[in-house]
Design an enzyme around this catalytic site. Structure first.
Site, PDB file in Angstrom:
ATOM      1  N   GLY A 265       0.771  -1.234   0.000  1.00  0.00           N
ATOM      2  CA  GLY A 265       0.000   0.000   0.000  1.00  0.00           C
ATOM      3  C   GLY A 265       0.800   1.281   0.000  1.00  0.00           C
ATOM      4  O   GLY A 265       0.221   2.370  -0.073  1.00  0.00           O
ATOM      5  N   GLY A 301       3.318  -3.162  -4.481  1.00  0.00           N
ATOM      6  CA  GLY A 301       3.026  -3.255  -5.911  1.00  0.00           C
ATOM      7  C   GLY A 301       3.297  -1.938  -6.585  1.00  0.00           C
ATOM      8  O   GLY A 301       4.253  -1.761  -7.331  1.00  0.00           O
ATOM      9  N   CYS A 370     -15.883   6.773 -27.104  1.00  0.00           N
ATOM     10  CA  CYS A 370     -17.181   7.478 -27.083  1.00  0.00           C
ATOM     11  C   CYS A 370     -17.761   7.529 -25.685  1.00  0.00           C
ATOM     12  O   CYS A 370     -18.828   6.967 -25.397  1.00  0.00           O
ATOM     13  CB  CYS A 370     -18.153   6.818 -28.064  1.00  0.00           C
ATOM     14  SG  CYS A 370     -17.639   7.028 -29.773  1.00  0.00           S
TER      15      CYS A 370
END
Length: 447
Positions: A265, A301, A370
């Protein structure tokens, strides 16, 4: 998996030079423009096209070594298991495996990727709240280091499965310490209302149950309180104090605890926000868990993979709207979803040395999908860019390629690894044939 920073911040953005200065693997060459290590990005674009993910192997190594050094300097016996979900590229995993990092996986695919990249089973931890029987069978067959169980129901299922297969699963109990990490609501994982882990007050009884069941070997406790934690060490300290109290209670009950899994974290500065250092995290672990005399495990990570990666894109056109200037790129939210999903902020640098020093004005940087949400930045200070001009999205190595999709039937982007003055395509751009190739028409529509 995101920063809580909005894509339209209220204070002035860092300049291009300031963004560059904080990222030592990047440089601006007077002729070749923006470079990753010794490779000009215009050469990458010429070979691989755009959009393309580009990762610096040197930056991956430096960050892995910096984290290991911080833990060692604090006197901690620590194992680092890279959180594969951040970036699942085999080349990234191989670089980190060579640095001695293990893997934290949350799916069969991630487990297979870690093994394919050369990470030994003995260095793999399997986390996640919803592991299937198939995934647990594979984890048992591979004899991985540890399975982090997250519920009483999973404990019973794993015991029965391991017993049937004649295996013994090394298990750690993931606890939810009910600590608010002050991060984005979608990526907090340590509060009582989150789906992860078991309530810490229920942990002693469940740990005792694990010790009594066949097929299980309890080896420790684990927690993970969130992602992109930049608010300092207070949340970590609060969680780890509760873990230390739990370990002491388990020991008093005569239950074995071999190590403590501290999770990950640790946040990074996407913009110019302060972010805690590995040394600060190591100090928090030492202060709260050091007295237990146990090895610890970490599962970073983003901190490892985020800064080394960028997304290289081309300008399709510059459009002057009624009230706003739009830079329309060939990259889109299907490639880098973090701004659309979390309103995350990413630095955007022109690649050309001429564009780098050109006058700037406010522009909305958008993709061609879009969706109005296909917006990377609003009112960002950018130069006037011609069609074909290259730009680089910074700090995109974590939760970039790993979260990409084929929305609007857009093929997955290519991936390139840079190592010194060498670079190679490590994942080819998805072809349209491959994009359509796994679809089938039922017989009654082809008659």
């Amino acid at each position: 998996m995101a920063s809580a920073l909005p894509i339209t911040p209220t204070d002035p953005d860092p300049s291009f030079a300031e963004l560059l200065a904080g990222r030592p693997h990047l440089s601006m060459h007077a002729l070749d423009g923006l470079m990753v290590e010794g490779v000009p990005l215009h050469r990458v674009a010429a070979l691989a096209g755009t959009p393309t993910w580009v990762t610096s192997a040197g930056a991956l190594r430096r960050r892995a070594r910096a984290l290991k050094a911080a833990l060692a300097a604090a006197g901690l016996q620590a194992g680092i298991h890279y959180a594969v979900k951040a970036n699942t590229g085999l080349a990234v995993l191989r670089v980190l495996a060579a640095e001695g990092l293990g893997a934290d996986v949350v799916s069969e695919g991630e487990l297979r990727a870690a093994r394919a990249a050369g990470i030994p089973a003995a260095a793999i931890v399997f986390s996640g709240v919803g592991k299937t029987e198939r995934e647990l069978r594979l984890a048992l067959a591979e004899d991985i280091a540890q399975i982090n169980v997250e519920s009483a129901e999973e404990v019973e299922m794993l015991s029965a499965l391991a017993t049937t297969l004649g295996r013994v699963a090394r298990v750690a109990l993931r606890v939810n310490p009910d600590v608010d990490a002050k991060t984005h609501a979608k990526i907090t994982t340590g509060r009582s209302e989150n789906k992860f882990g078991v309530a810490i007050d229920d942990a002693p009884a469940l740990y005792a149950r694990m010790a009594a069941l066949p097929g299980l070997e309890p080896v420790g406790v684990a927690t993970h309180i969130g992602s992109q934690i930049t608010s300092g060490m207070a949340a970590y300290r609060a969680a780890y104090v509760r873990l230390a109290e739990l370990v002491q209670a388990l020991r008093l009950a005569g239950l074995p605890v071999k190590h403590v899994d501290c999770g990950g974290g640790l946040g990074i500065p996407y913009r110019d926000e302060p972010a805690p250092s590995p040394e600060a995290l190591a100090g928090a672990i030492k202060a709260t868990l050091g007295g237990l005399g146990l090895p610890v495990m970490l599962e970073p990570g983003r901190w490892i993979a985020g800064p080394p990666g960028l997304l290289l894109a081309s300008v399709v056109l510059q459009k002057q709207g009624a009230a706003r200037r739009f830079l329309v790129l060939d990259a889109a939210m299907n490639d880098l979803v973090r701004p659309a999903m979390y309103e995350a902020w990413h630095g955007i640098l022109p690649v050309s040395p001429v564009d780098f020093v050109a006058p700037v004005g406010p522009a909305d940087v958008v993709g061609p999908v879009c969706e109005t949400g296909d917006t990377f930045a609003r009112g960002r200070a950018m130069p006037s860019l011609s069609p074909g001009a290259l730009v680089a999205f910074l700090d995109a190595g974590a939760y970039g390629a790993a979260m990409s999709s084929t929305y609007n039937m857009r093929p997955l982007a290519a991936e390139v690894l840079v190592d010194g003055d060498r670079f190679a395509v490590v994942r080819e751009r998805q072809s349209y044939a491959a994009l359509l190739g796994d679809q089938r028409l039922p017989d009654w529509l082809t008659e």
